[in-house]
Design a protein around this motif. Sequence first.
Motif, short mmCIF file in Angstrom:
data_model
loop_
_atom_site.label_atom_id
_atom_site.label_comp_id
_atom_site.label_asym_id
_atom_site.label_seq_id
_atom_site.Cartn_x
_atom_site.Cartn_y
_atom_site.Cartn_z
N GLY A 284 0.82 -1.21 0.00
CA GLY A 284 0.00 0.00 0.00
C GLY A 284 0.85 1.26 0.00
O GLY A 284 0.61 2.19 -0.79
N ILE A 285 1.85 1.29 0.86
CA ILE A 285 2.75 2.45 0.88
C ILE A 285 3.47 2.56 -0.46
O ILE A 285 3.63 3.66 -1.01
CB ILE A 285 3.78 2.31 2.03
CG1 ILE A 285 3.08 2.20 3.40
CG2 ILE A 285 4.76 3.49 2.01
CD1 ILE A 285 2.31 3.42 3.82
N ALA A 286 3.87 1.42 -1.02
CA ALA A 286 4.53 1.44 -2.33
C ALA A 286 3.63 2.07 -3.38
O ALA A 286 4.08 2.85 -4.23
CB ALA A 286 4.91 0.01 -2.73
N ALA A 287 2.34 1.77 -3.32
CA ALA A 287 1.41 2.33 -4.32
C ALA A 287 1.30 3.84 -4.18
O ALA A 287 1.22 4.56 -5.20
CB ALA A 287 0.03 1.68 -4.16
N ILE A 288 1.31 4.33 -2.95
CA ILE A 288 1.28 5.79 -2.77
C ILE A 288 2.57 6.41 -3.31
O ILE A 288 2.54 7.41 -4.01
CB ILE A 288 1.09 6.16 -1.29
CG1 ILE A 288 -0.20 5.52 -0.73
CG2 ILE A 288 1.03 7.69 -1.13
CD1 ILE A 288 -0.37 5.70 0.78
N LEU A 289 3.69 5.80 -2.98
CA LEU A 289 4.98 6.32 -3.43
C LEU A 289 5.04 6.43 -4.95
O LEU A 289 5.66 7.34 -5.50
CB LEU A 289 6.12 5.42 -2.94
CG LEU A 289 6.50 5.54 -1.46
CD1 LEU A 289 7.47 4.44 -1.07
CD2 LEU A 289 7.12 6.92 -1.20
N GLU A 290 4.40 5.49 -5.64
CA GLU A 290 4.47 5.49 -7.10
C GLU A 290 3.45 6.41 -7.75
O GLU A 290 3.50 6.62 -8.98
CB GLU A 290 4.31 4.06 -7.62
CG GLU A 290 5.50 3.18 -7.27
CD GLU A 290 5.62 1.96 -8.16
OE1 GLU A 290 4.85 1.83 -9.13
OE2 GLU A 290 6.52 1.13 -7.89
N ASP A 291 2.52 6.92 -6.98
CA ASP A 291 1.49 7.79 -7.60
C ASP A 291 0.98 8.80 -6.59
O ASP A 291 -0.21 8.85 -6.26
CB ASP A 291 0.33 6.91 -8.12
CG ASP A 291 -0.53 7.66 -9.12
OD1 ASP A 291 -0.30 8.87 -9.34
OD2 ASP A 291 -1.45 7.02 -9.69
N ARG A 292 1.91 9.64 -6.11
CA ARG A 292 1.55 10.63 -5.08
C ARG A 292 0.41 11.54 -5.52
O ARG A 292 -0.45 11.90 -4.73
CB ARG A 292 2.76 11.48 -4.71
CG ARG A 292 3.77 10.79 -3.82
CD ARG A 292 4.83 11.81 -3.37
NE ARG A 292 5.83 11.22 -2.50
CZ ARG A 292 6.86 10.51 -2.92
NH1 ARG A 292 7.01 10.26 -4.21
NH2 ARG A 292 7.74 10.05 -2.05
N ASP A 293 0.38 11.89 -6.80
CA ASP A 293 -0.67 12.81 -7.27
C ASP A 293 -2.06 12.22 -7.07
O ASP A 293 -3.00 12.93 -6.72
CB ASP A 293 -0.47 13.12 -8.77
CG ASP A 293 0.71 14.06 -8.99
OD1 ASP A 293 1.22 14.60 -7.98
OD2 ASP A 293 1.13 14.21 -10.14
N ARG A 294 -2.16 10.95 -7.32
CA ARG A 294 -3.47 10.32 -7.20
C ARG A 294 -4.04 10.43 -5.79
O ARG A 294 -5.25 10.56 -5.60
CB ARG A 294 -3.34 8.84 -7.57
CG ARG A 294 -4.63 8.06 -7.35
CD ARG A 294 -4.48 6.61 -7.78
NE ARG A 294 -5.78 5.93 -7.74
CZ ARG A 294 -6.02 4.75 -8.27
NH1 ARG A 294 -5.05 4.10 -8.91
NH2 ARG A 294 -7.21 4.22 -8.18
N PHE A 295 -3.15 10.37 -4.80
CA PHE A 295 -3.61 10.31 -3.42
C PHE A 295 -3.50 11.64 -2.69
O PHE A 295 -3.90 11.75 -1.52
CB PHE A 295 -2.83 9.22 -2.66
CG PHE A 295 -3.04 7.86 -3.25
CD1 PHE A 295 -4.24 7.18 -3.06
CD2 PHE A 295 -2.06 7.25 -4.02
CE1 PHE A 295 -4.45 5.94 -3.62
CE2 PHE A 295 -2.26 6.01 -4.60
CZ PHE A 295 -3.46 5.34 -4.39
N ALA A 296 -2.98 12.65 -3.37
CA ALA A 296 -2.66 13.92 -2.70
C ALA A 296 -3.84 14.43 -1.87
O ALA A 296 -4.97 14.57 -2.38
CB ALA A 296 -2.26 14.96 -3.74
#
Lengths: 319, 319
Positions: A284-296
Amino acid sequence: MQETRLDTARIRAARRVIDPVFLDTPLYRCEALEPDLGCEVSIKLETANPVRCFKGRGTELVTSLLADNGSRAAVCASAGNLGQALAWSGRRRGLDITVVASRHATAAKLDRIRALDAKLELVDGDHELARERAAAIAHRDGLRLVEDSLDIETCEGAATIGLELVDAAPSFDAVLIALGGGALATGVGHVVKALAPEAEVICVQPLGAPAMTRSWRERRVVTTDTTDTIADGVAGRRPIPAVLDDLLLVADDAVLVRESSIIAGMRMLHDHAGLIAEPSAALGIAAILEDRDRFADRHVVTILCGSNVDGDAYRRWTA
Amino acid sequence: MQETRLDTARIRAARRVIDPVFLDTPLYRCEALEPDLGCEVSIKLETANPVRCFKGRGTELVTSLLADNGSRAAVCASAGNLGQALAWSGRRRGLDITVVASRHATAAKLDRIRALDAKLELVDGDHELARERAAAIAHRDGLRLVEDSLDIETCEGAATIGLELVDAAPSFDAVLIALGGGALATGVGHVVKALAPEAEVICVQPLGAPAMTRSWRERRVVTTDTTDTIADGVAGRRPIPAVLDDLLLVADDAVLVRESSIIAGMRMLHDHAGLIAEPSAALGIAAILEDRDRFADRHVVTILCGSNVDGDAYRRWTA
């Protein structure tokens, strides 16, 4: 929503069967992670229990039904966590448990399975070969075969995590779920879509073990010949059709992440949250790291599904 | 038993004031630790919350009373954990929090105090100098001084851990409690002696910071000139008389452990339990390691009171 194989009322009832040591796990905002991730992050921690993973929720259901039916034994294939959990749940109900695993499975997981009095059988191959061997043993010896993600109890046990998420305030915008065989994703996803449908259900798998994600994207079972990932807990190659059908109903997205992001996630959890995560638990953390804009600026919950690691490998990853 | 300053009914009522994120923390048998320790070990885990330690239980009480009384600000001295917790609890109630700490305090703790919007003031000395400075600030600015272990809310907040221990089955033979200022030990000790008096209450302190243990043994306040321990959270030199009086009523024993045992305890918790413990949180395991015969085959609960460590030091300790 179209109906999955899971049932919300049955999931609520499951809480009465599962040993409380696996229930009502910590759920909390972890602000120390947020500067690096750019969003609000809450942790759902499934590692502070006797088997250091969420699988006990499902095996409690499985073994309680087995014991009620007078069964004496069961067998499963496992990358290590289901096996530990089934051994733990089976031991307290007097069941003989056999676990089949790959010889290359995480040694710490195999050691714990042995320590929990289960019979451990190793195969010279990967998890899919272990699945075949477990099925053969079940057939030969007339044992109940516990099939992770296919057996509804494994999904509905995991789904109790979803109940705890939706019952807790404040609400969240997305939940990030490690995707392997699919028990955790379909379980949590079912409950979230049933009770908090506005929240996004995002499954995360390693690029090196993408079979279920590809299957979800193509809406048909896609297998792979090999896997190549440190996230041993989610390294399957042959998705189960019935599980894929459920996943198609509850997942809003399925994403693939790099090994380097998984390692960065484990290191962040170690350094900023004080938590030991096995690779699957850092997806889950990896997914945020790879797409910070999506989760901003959104509020994201990630489920830390396990902490069973080999010490040397873990030290290398987090050094 | 003779009466401490604490009140069991008030402790029960405290549960309604404390944010649930600090309550009902994991409590579970950790069999993976047992072969090396020779006894049954249960973990009470106080690290899976926003401040990675138990102190939030007390600061929730303190700040809720302050807010009820219309106070706007408070100051405390802290080795780092109380300060984080007071900052967290104060922020959500709109209180201005000042924390005074030693310049030599664990950097990760100081960083978190700043991140939680508290004003941080550092002194060129140890925790006792920080206590003096905090008192001077409180006097100068007319602020409420929050004194760890002396203020009854800090003890009764910690005491809610005791309620969770005695309410859980199965029962235990002894509880091992990190001893510093005494809030945790008198709090948990009070509840255990009131509700499960057959269980032994054993306080554990480092040999390098033995003031409270020596005071307990001599039944009078004994101070030391210096401290020398990695267990920063319990490194006091001047026990508070009223806290010692309570400790004399509730502790069955107070033991001192070596630094090498604390490090061995942290490493065991890391390797076998998948848990990051700060040095103070490993004192219980250290006590078992130093006296296996005493605990042989008994059921021992140890409270993992915090996980706030500096990354480099922690890697060195657990390498």
